[in-house]
Design a protein around this motif. Sequence first.
Motif, short mmCIF file in Angstrom:
data_model
loop_
_atom_site.label_atom_id
_atom_site.label_comp_id
_atom_site.label_asym_id
_atom_site.label_seq_id
_atom_site.Cartn_x
_atom_site.Cartn_y
_atom_site.Cartn_z
N THR A 88 0.83 -1.21 0.00
CA THR A 88 0.00 0.00 0.00
C THR A 88 0.86 1.26 0.00
O THR A 88 0.64 2.17 -0.80
N ASP A 89 1.81 1.31 0.91
CA ASP A 89 2.62 2.52 1.02
C ASP A 89 3.52 2.74 -0.20
O ASP A 89 3.73 3.88 -0.61
N MET A 90 4.03 1.67 -0.78
CA MET A 90 4.85 1.83 -1.99
C MET A 90 4.00 2.30 -3.17
O MET A 90 4.44 3.14 -3.95
N ALA A 91 2.78 1.79 -3.29
CA ALA A 91 1.90 2.24 -4.37
C ALA A 91 1.61 3.73 -4.21
O ALA A 91 1.64 4.49 -5.19
N GLY A 92 1.33 4.17 -2.99
CA GLY A 92 1.08 5.59 -2.75
C GLY A 92 2.29 6.44 -3.06
O GLY A 92 2.18 7.50 -3.69
N LEU A 93 3.46 5.98 -2.63
CA LEU A 93 4.69 6.73 -2.92
C LEU A 93 4.95 6.81 -4.42
O LEU A 93 5.27 7.89 -4.95
N LEU A 94 4.80 5.70 -5.12
CA LEU A 94 5.03 5.72 -6.57
C LEU A 94 4.05 6.66 -7.27
O LEU A 94 4.42 7.38 -8.21
N ASN A 95 2.80 6.70 -6.81
CA ASN A 95 1.83 7.61 -7.41
C ASN A 95 2.17 9.07 -7.10
O ASN A 95 2.00 9.94 -7.95
N ALA A 96 2.67 9.33 -5.90
CA ALA A 96 3.10 10.69 -5.58
C ALA A 96 4.27 11.11 -6.47
O ALA A 96 4.31 12.24 -6.97
N LEU A 97 5.21 10.20 -6.68
CA LEU A 97 6.35 10.51 -7.55
C LEU A 97 5.92 10.67 -9.00
O LEU A 97 6.43 11.54 -9.72
N ASP A 98 4.98 9.83 -9.46
CA ASP A 98 4.42 10.00 -10.82
C ASP A 98 3.78 11.36 -10.97
O ASP A 98 3.96 12.05 -11.98
N ALA A 99 3.01 11.76 -9.97
CA ALA A 99 2.34 13.06 -10.01
C ALA A 99 3.37 14.19 -10.02
O ALA A 99 3.24 15.15 -10.78
N ALA A 100 4.39 14.07 -9.19
CA ALA A 100 5.44 15.09 -9.15
C ALA A 100 6.08 15.27 -10.52
O ALA A 100 6.31 16.39 -10.99
N ARG A 101 6.33 14.15 -11.18
CA ARG A 101 6.93 14.22 -12.52
C ARG A 101 5.94 14.79 -13.53
O ARG A 101 6.29 15.69 -14.31
N ALA A 102 4.71 14.31 -13.51
CA ALA A 102 3.70 14.76 -14.48
C ALA A 102 3.38 16.25 -14.30
O ALA A 102 3.18 16.97 -15.29
N TRP A 103 3.32 16.69 -13.06
CA TRP A 103 2.96 18.09 -12.78
C TRP A 103 4.18 19.01 -12.76
O TRP A 103 4.03 20.21 -12.60
N ARG A 104 5.37 18.42 -12.86
CA ARG A 104 6.62 19.19 -12.83
C ARG A 104 6.71 20.07 -11.58
O ARG A 104 6.99 21.27 -11.66
N VAL A 105 6.46 19.43 -10.44
CA VAL A 105 6.50 20.18 -9.18
C VAL A 105 7.92 20.59 -8.85
O VAL A 105 8.88 19.97 -9.31
N ARG A 106 8.04 21.63 -8.06
CA ARG A 106 9.36 22.14 -7.67
C ARG A 106 10.02 21.25 -6.64
O ARG A 106 11.22 21.01 -6.68
N ARG A 107 9.22 20.75 -5.68
CA ARG A 107 9.76 19.92 -4.60
C ARG A 107 8.78 18.83 -4.25
O ARG A 107 7.57 19.03 -4.29
N CYS A 108 9.34 17.68 -3.86
CA CYS A 108 8.52 16.56 -3.39
C CYS A 108 9.22 15.99 -2.16
O CYS A 108 10.37 15.55 -2.26
N ALA A 109 8.55 16.05 -1.01
CA ALA A 109 9.12 15.55 0.24
C ALA A 109 8.30 14.36 0.72
O ALA A 109 7.09 14.30 0.48
#
Length: 138
Positions: A88-109
């Motif tokens: 569960t937690d890895m799926a959530g983390l991978l989705n957060a990282l996918d979103a960070a890449r797709a949205w071109r966020v400045r920072r992801c913590a």
Amino acid sequence: MSKILVTGGLGMIGAHTARALTELGRDVVVTSYHRTEVPSFLAGRVTVESLDVTDRDAFLALADRHEISDIVHLAGTVPEDPVDFFRTDMAGLLNALDAARAWRVRRCAVASSLGVYVGRTETPWHEGLRCPPRSCRT
């Protein structure tokens, strides 16, 4: 105006992170999967979105409603089965990282209460607990 996304933003660490960010004058979107009650110190100060962070499409759809510039990923679970926990937690983390890449966020913590409170025997964990001594941390 750009916003900071705090996943798990109604949880123990997330709510206090969201409060700190709003006190810095930032616009904040918090997500929650199970909790619906907004702490009084956040009422009217954040936008709340219901989100299962393991649902990639729902995660990415947040950008249809909000201009996200930064992500603080704090959503997580503590199921009894360690395999389910990591899945569960890895799926959530991978989705957060996918979103960070797709949205071109400045920072992801990324952080977790598990990382903060591991070593404490009291349950449930709460903000009043002292962090374990450094000798208990790895």
